[in-house]
Design a protein around this motif. Structure first.
Motif, short mmCIF file in Angstrom:
data_model
loop_
_atom_site.label_atom_id
_atom_site.label_comp_id
_atom_site.label_asym_id
_atom_site.label_seq_id
_atom_site.Cartn_x
_atom_site.Cartn_y
_atom_site.Cartn_z
N ARG A 226 0.84 -1.20 0.00
CA ARG A 226 0.00 0.00 0.00
C ARG A 226 0.88 1.25 0.00
O ARG A 226 0.62 2.20 -0.74
CB ARG A 226 -0.89 0.03 1.24
CG ARG A 226 -2.10 -0.83 1.07
CD ARG A 226 -3.24 -0.49 2.02
NE ARG A 226 -4.17 -1.60 1.90
CZ ARG A 226 -4.33 -2.53 2.83
NH1 ARG A 226 -3.69 -2.45 3.98
NH2 ARG A 226 -5.14 -3.54 2.62
N ALA A 227 1.92 1.20 0.82
CA ALA A 227 2.81 2.36 0.91
C ALA A 227 3.54 2.60 -0.41
O ALA A 227 3.98 3.70 -0.68
CB ALA A 227 3.81 2.16 2.04
N LYS A 228 3.68 1.52 -1.22
CA LYS A 228 4.31 1.69 -2.52
C LYS A 228 3.35 2.36 -3.50
O LYS A 228 3.76 2.78 -4.58
CB LYS A 228 4.69 0.31 -3.09
CG LYS A 228 6.03 -0.20 -2.62
CD LYS A 228 6.12 -1.71 -2.71
CE LYS A 228 6.47 -2.20 -4.08
NZ LYS A 228 6.75 -3.65 -4.10
N GLY A 229 2.06 2.42 -3.15
CA GLY A 229 1.08 3.07 -4.01
C GLY A 229 0.28 2.12 -4.86
O GLY A 229 -0.34 2.53 -5.84
N ARG B 236 0.83 6.27 10.20
CA ARG B 236 -0.10 5.74 9.20
C ARG B 236 -1.10 6.78 8.75
O ARG B 236 -1.54 6.79 7.60
CB ARG B 236 -0.82 4.53 9.77
CG ARG B 236 0.03 3.30 9.73
CD ARG B 236 -0.60 2.13 10.45
NE ARG B 236 0.26 1.00 10.32
CZ ARG B 236 1.43 0.86 10.94
NH1 ARG B 236 1.83 1.80 11.77
NH2 ARG B 236 2.19 -0.18 10.74
N LEU C 193 -0.20 8.83 5.68
CA LEU C 193 -0.39 8.12 4.40
C LEU C 193 -1.82 7.61 4.24
O LEU C 193 -2.12 6.92 3.28
CB LEU C 193 0.58 6.94 4.32
CG LEU C 193 2.02 7.29 4.01
CD1 LEU C 193 2.91 6.08 4.18
CD2 LEU C 193 2.13 7.81 2.59
N MET D 115 -3.21 5.20 5.87
CA MET D 115 -3.17 3.74 5.82
C MET D 115 -3.68 3.14 7.13
O MET D 115 -3.14 2.18 7.65
CB MET D 115 -1.73 3.26 5.58
CG MET D 115 -1.21 3.64 4.21
SD MET D 115 0.11 2.55 3.67
CE MET D 115 1.14 2.51 5.10
N ARG E 99 -3.04 7.62 -3.46
CA ARG E 99 -2.27 6.43 -3.81
C ARG E 99 -1.11 6.82 -4.73
O ARG E 99 -0.03 6.27 -4.65
CB ARG E 99 -3.19 5.41 -4.48
CG ARG E 99 -2.71 4.02 -4.34
CD ARG E 99 -3.84 3.05 -4.51
NE ARG E 99 -4.53 3.23 -5.77
CZ ARG E 99 -5.84 3.17 -5.92
NH1 ARG E 99 -6.61 2.96 -4.88
NH2 ARG E 99 -6.39 3.35 -7.09
N ARG F 189 0.59 9.36 -4.58
CA ARG F 189 1.64 10.00 -3.78
C ARG F 189 2.46 8.97 -3.01
O ARG F 189 3.64 9.16 -2.77
CB ARG F 189 1.02 10.98 -2.78
CG ARG F 189 0.26 12.10 -3.41
CD ARG F 189 1.22 13.17 -3.86
NE ARG F 189 0.57 14.12 -4.74
CZ ARG F 189 1.21 15.15 -5.29
NH1 ARG F 189 2.50 15.32 -5.06
NH2 ARG F 189 0.57 15.97 -6.08
N ARG F 190 1.77 7.91 -2.57
CA ARG F 190 2.44 6.89 -1.77
C ARG F 190 3.55 6.24 -2.60
O ARG F 190 3.34 5.90 -3.75
CB ARG F 190 1.47 5.79 -1.37
CG ARG F 190 0.47 6.17 -0.33
CD ARG F 190 -0.34 4.94 0.04
NE ARG F 190 -1.57 5.30 0.72
CZ ARG F 190 -2.67 4.55 0.68
NH1 ARG F 190 -2.68 3.44 -0.01
NH2 ARG F 190 -3.75 4.92 1.33
N TRP G 60 8.07 4.50 2.73
CA TRP G 60 7.68 3.89 4.01
C TRP G 60 8.64 2.78 4.35
O TRP G 60 8.91 1.90 3.52
CB TRP G 60 6.26 3.35 3.85
CG TRP G 60 5.76 2.50 4.99
CD1 TRP G 60 5.87 1.16 5.13
CD2 TRP G 60 5.06 2.96 6.14
NE1 TRP G 60 5.29 0.74 6.28
CE2 TRP G 60 4.78 1.83 6.93
CE3 TRP G 60 4.64 4.21 6.58
CZ2 TRP G 60 4.11 1.91 8.13
CZ3 TRP G 60 3.96 4.28 7.78
CH2 TRP G 60 3.70 3.15 8.55
#
Lengths: 319, 540, 284
Positions: A217-220, B54, B57, B59, B91, B93-94, B100
């Protein structure tokens, strides 16, 4: 011998032990339970009166039942090793011949069933994991537990009523071609497909809760890509194992299904053997089923490393 | 450098409970991260610090509700309001603008995908590179995070890498798209002490090289003070103190921060009680060996350990997980049978005892386990748990046992009414007091303490350690203290044995060993403990 | 994963522990209804399940006969109600046989360990590898036909599953920290087995028993369907479906309704089992 070859050899040895154990268990049940095989054999047909003692002792000698138990067991095991399970009491002729004749129809049915079960189960699990609607997810995740609760003989009849008698889409009975295979295979696939769906859904939910998904998820990545591109592959392995483990259950299920759909095959043969208490035939069927089970699971095992790089047969061979 | 990269204003997060009602995890949080700056968010578990990471982001888990006046992110001169973005826009941007780094590298990589592909995916998913370029870039990234043979490693799977290497890969994933901000959530707390430092070095170095800012989430104030430019202290969902790292550490403005500083300084802090020299030994072990596993994959967990503990003193056994320290403790208690060797307890060889004789010997040596959440029988009351050994040895009448339990409860400073409650109703620290009371019930000479405080919050750890020190004085107890934490050992033990790979690599009086460690492994352990220094901050 | 999400995670048990869903109570009501049918069938219907009434043959479900009538004019509802006697009783016997024998084997195997454990578990492995239906059929071949023998056959086939679960539970509880603590306190092994391990382990066995209740209904009815159980004209659920087969095209209710009743009973048992499981997981 290379590591993979050694692994296969090891697995074959394990498989041989399972088949031997199946033979032994059936021998214990069929020949050692308080009931007397000879009187069962003589009484088959329902009429046990008026059998001469001479005929009885002749039969005893013929089956070696006048010998000590261990000798009986050793003799039977030795013969079984050569594919000889004796002669069928009711049908006459070698048991193994009857079984081999009936086997192809049932193997075909089981194969089609396995395909339907995997396709249905995976589809259901993925749909349930992907949907955003809570209601739909609830329905989809509860479907499998309802499906395993349905008696298979009843499902078969309901399908016949619907698709044969009402809609005239498929024939109700018989062995003639692919069309007759559809309804029995679907019926037989219901419990296995349900279990695959349940296990895969749980595994998918588990995989989606794992820490690596957070990194994805953090990778997008989108949720869909995480599900189909990553989680599914992690989760699918135990579900595949399950199909392998369920092959034997499908063979057993064929006993009921072939009876419902009037198909010939191993299941029908078993049903007939049990109702006539044809002891050698019953034992032959169980041992051959165990052999098929062992074989299929060996194949599934060999396919593992293709799906999951963590499993190499070099590593598992030791354990 | 001026301006602000990330400006959070009025952030609040609530967790909806399944039964209705909510729990606030964060309240009114303001936070600034400037370009190139390392900001550490420090707090104990449950303080809300991970939720904060979190929330930036977005999340959070499905049952979390987040509100914020503003989360302004300015990666390249243009300010984006993150709270105003759709899920799809966020998303995008992540991974690209915000990287992370997760806590536990062991479970944070997709186990069935190749390393290189997992790095390349960051680039392809954001359309920053085509497949081939992304693959090539992935190899460069692996090289830049210090992975040897990056070409070969790129084709390997996570399980073929060590924990430290995996964390390098995860740092690689975080920086692959050259983000302006890296959020690192306890990036080293799941690693071996010896790797922690190198990974922290790498993270700081990589961020410096790329000019990225780092939001570092940690429970370790010393680590934060050593590495960060600014420190934000979080407690129960609220920020209690913000300031330059040196200032927060040297002159804490909030009593809670002061407490954290005190705990973090234990390597230089006071001993809990004066050290003692040994009298006659009460328990000793000779050449203990224990092997686990079957043929083919045998592993020597303990490999020839000998030790001896003098009456009334504390022996600390220090080592990382897998060093064999817990197995050694279990063999002293005869909970594990050694393959060879002997354990001598009050003149008897514990390993030769069987049945009733062994059971009677257990009165002399008792155990306090690591995790107070699983060490008490959840079905029985606290009183029944404490009375376990009294019942087992049939000591006293029912009334006498009740009185003894009441004494024990008072002795470990618990309120008298806990006796009739279930363990589930108590906090972690209270449960550990119950476990201590249970161990003391039959008046043992020796108590084996297997990581007795490592499952507890820092502020509670100190209280429990002080309790143990007091009880040792009052009851003339001998302790065997198993720990991975050198700071705690220094505070608490008279003698120390350092274990690695099933062997004792160094042993002797605590002061001597911690002041001049001779074995390189002990030195590595000592170096791994962050020591905040004034000079370190002046460097920046 | 992260300790920060603790409040949410910790909160889940409270709700699951609280009220039970409607599904659970409907399931309990259904099982209670079927048990009452089995014990006191006459309370639920005035019709005779066996005597034929040719004038009313093959009537579709309606006011007079809610489930319709069969080819001999017998009320299908009455036959389903009376059929519960054979079906449910056989199921209960099967579950009791499997649970008692299996639990005992599992407890001994898990506690004694060593070669006995190895041998017992190899036997259990083999029994688990052979499908339950084949084991039951083998036993029926040896014992002969009838409701009681079918019940025994189904029960024996269930032993291995119970043994496996009980052993796994014993091992799990045995290695838990609080059992180790009891051992270190000097509690006798026997006392630990009975007072600490057994109460913690029995929950999973009860979960399996509820699940096995459903499985056993299916197995008993399948064996009866194949003609190895109840003997006509006595009603039994599986046999009712088999009897209706001949009239599949003309009288749908003869197969559909008894089959539906079986499915309801099995689903109810599964729901109860799952509820127990969810709750015991929360406790454990």
């Amino acid at each position: 011998m290379g590591a993979p070859a050694r692994y296969v050899a090891g697995r074959l040895a394990q498989g041989a032990v399972v088949i031997w154990a199946a033979f032994t268990v059936t021998f214990v049940i069929l020949y050692l339970l308080p009931s007397d095989p000879v009187s069962i054999m003589l009484s088959q047909g329902g009429d046990s009166t008026g059998v001469s003692e001479e005929a009885e002792s002749r039969l005893r000698a013929e089956f070696g039942l006048d010998q000590p138990v261990l000798v009986q067991y050793a003799t039977a095991l030795w013969r079984a090793l050569h594919g000889d399970f004796g002669d069928s009491i009711t049908l006459g002729g070698a048991v193994i011949g009857h079984i081999l004749q009936a086997l192809p129809q049932t193997v075909l049915l089981t194969a089609v069933t396995a395909v339907i079960a995997v396709a249905g189960g995976v589809g259901l699990a993925v749909a349930a994991s992907a949907t955003r609607s809570r209601t739909l997810r609830r329905v989809l995740t509860n479907l499998p537990s309802v499906a395993v609760s349905l008696p298979s003989f009843w499902v078969g009849m309901v399908l016949i009523q619907l698709f044969s008698f009402r809609l005239h889409l498929f024939p109700a009975l018989g062995n003639g071609g692919f069309a007759t295979l559809v309804l029995p295979a679907v019926t037989l696939a219901v419990p296995t497909g349900a279990v695959v769906a349940q296990v895969l859904y749980n595994n998918l939910s588990g995989a989606l809760r794992q820490a690596f998904v957070e990194v994805l998820r953090a990778k997008g990545l989108s949720e869909r890509r995480i599900l189909l591109g990553h989680a599914l592959r992690v989760a699918v392995l135990p579900a595949l194992t399950l199909v392998g483990m369920n092959i034997a259950a499908m063979l057993a299920g064929a006993i009921v299904i072939e009876t419902v759909f009037g198909r010939s095959g191993l299941g029908r043969l078993t049903e007939a053997a049990v109702s006539e208490q044809d002891i050698p035939l019953v034992q032959g069927v169980v041992v051959v089923s165990a052999a098929v089970f062992v074989l299929v699971n060996l194949v599934v095992d060999l396919l593992y490393p293709l799906v999951d790089p963590r499993i190499s047969h070099r590593a598992t061979a030791a354990s | 450098m001026s301006g602000t990269l990330l400006a959070v204003r009025g952030l609040a997060v609530e967790y909806r409970l399944a039964g209705g009602g909510t729990v606030a995890a964060l309240r009114g949080v303001d936070l600034d991260v400037r370009p190139g700056e390392i900001v550490a968010v420090v707090g104990e578990s449950g303080s809300g610090k991970s939720t904060l990471a979190r929330a930036v982001l977005r999340m959070l888990s499905g049952n979390a509700a987040m509100t914020a006046r503003s989360v302004a992110f300015t990666p390249d001169g243009e300010t984006v309001e993150l709270t105003g973005l759709t899920d799809g826009e966020l998303r995008a941007r992540r991974g690209r603008d915000i990287g992370w780094v997760p806590q536990d590298p062991g479970v944070s990589l997709d186990p069935v995908r190749r390393i290189g592909d997992q790095i390349a995916e960051v680039l392809t998913v954001h359309g920053l590179a085509d497949r081939r370029t992304a693959r090539r870039r992935a190899v460069e990234v692996l090289a830049s995070v210090g992975i040897d043979d990056p070409q070969g490693r790129a084709r390997q799977y996570p399980h073929q890498l060590s924990g430290g290497q995996r964390q390098r890969v995860l740092i690689g994933i975080a920086i692959a798209a050259r983000p302006r901000l890296i959020i690192a959530d306890e990036p080293t707390s799941a690693l071996d002490v010896t790797t922690q430092r190198t990974i922290m070095d790498l993270l700081v170095e990589v961020a410096g090289r790329e000019g990225s800012s780092v939001l570092l989430i940690t429970h370790d104030l010393a680590l934060a003070a050593e590495r960060a430019d600014r420190v934000v202290v979080v407690r129960q969902g609220e920020i209690v103190e913000t300031g330059a790292a040196a200032q927060v550490f040297d002159a804490p403005g909030h009593p809670y921060t002061a407490e954290l500083v005190r705990v973090a300084q234990t390597l230089e802090g006071e001993r809990l009680r004066p050290a003692r020299a040994g009298g006659d030994p009460v328990i000793g072990a000779e050449d203990l060996v224990k092997t686990f596993g079957r043929r083919g994959s045998r592993r020597r967990a303990v490999d020839g350990v000998s030790l001896s503990v003098a009456r009334g003193t504390t022996l600390g056994i220090v080592g990382e997980s897998g060093s064999g320290k817990s197995t050694t403790a279990r063999m002293l208690l005869r909970l594990e049978r050694p393959d060879s060797g002997s354990v001598e307890l009050a003149g008897q060889d514990l390993l030769r005892l069987r049945g009733e004789a062994l059971r009677q010997a257990r009165r002399r040596i008792q155990l306090v386990q690591q995790d107070p959440y699983s060490s008490l029988d959840p079905r029985r009351t606290v009183g029944a748990n404490i009375a376990t050994a009294l019942d087992a040895f049939g000591i006293g009448t029912r009334a006498e046992r009740r009185a003894r339990v009441a004494d024990l409860v008072a002795d470990v400073a618990l309120p008298a009414d806990v006796v009739d409650r279930r363990p589930g109703e108590l906090s972690g620290g209270q449960r550990q007091r119950v476990a201590i009371a249970r161990a003391l019930a039959v008046g043992p000479e020796i108590v084996v303490l297997d990581e007795p405080v490592s499952a507890l919050d820092v502020s509670v750890q100190d209280q429990v350690l002080r309790l143990l020190a007091r009880l040792q004085e009052e009851h003339a107890l001998t302790y065997v203290f198993i720990s991975h934490n050198l700071a705690v050992v220094r505070q608490f033990c008279d003698e120390v044995a350092v274990m690695r790979g099933g062997r004792i690599v160094e042993a002797g009086p605590a002061e001597a060993i911690l002041e001049n460690a001779r074995h390189p492994y002990t030195q590595a352990l000592l170096n791994a403990v962050p020591r905040p220094k004034q000079e370190a901050h002046l460097d920046r | 994963m992260t300790t920060d999400t603790l409040p949410a995670v910790a909160a889940v048990p409270r709700t699951r522990r609280g009220t039970l869903g409607a599904g659970f109570w409907i399931s309990v009501a259904l099982i209670a209804l079927f048990l009452s049918w089995a014990l006191f069938p006459a309370l639920f219907t005035g019709h005779d399940p066996i005597a034929s009434a040719p004038a009313q043959r093959l009537q579709a479900p309606g006011a007079a006969h809610p489930f319709g009538t069969d080819q001999l004019g017998r009320d299908l509802y009455a036959r389903v109600v009376y059929g519960a006697g054979a079906s449910i009783r056989a199921t209960v016997v099967a579950v009791l046989v499997g649970m008692t024998a299996g639990t005992l084997i599992g407890l001994v195997s898990g506690f004694v360990g060593g070669w006995l454990d190895a041998v017992l578990m190899r036997v259990v492995d083999v029994l688990l590898a052979i499908p339950a239906l084949l084991i039951s059929l083998t036993i029926v071949t040896a014992l002969g036909f009838g409701v009681v023998k079918v019940a025994l056959a189904v029960g024996v086939a269930a032993i291995a599953g119970f043994a496996r679960v009980m052993r796994a539970e014993v091992l799990r509880v045995r290695t838990s920290a609080f059992v180790e603590a009891a051992l270190a306190c000097g509690v006798r092994r026997r006392t630990i087995a009975l007072r600490t391990v057994l109460p913690h382990a029995i929950g999973s066995v009860l979960v399996l028993a509820a699940l096995e209740f459903g499985t056993a209904i299916l197995a008993v009815s399948a064996l009866s369907f194949l003609g190895f159980g109840a003997v006509p004209p006595n009603p039994e659920w599986g046999l009712l479906v088999a009897d209706g087969r001949t009239f599949l095209a003309s009288a749908w209710w003869l197969t559909t309704i008894p089959g539906l009743v079986i499915a309801l009973a099995v689903t109810a048992a599964n729901v109860i089992s799952r509820t127990f499981k969810d709750r015991s997981e929360v406790h454990g």
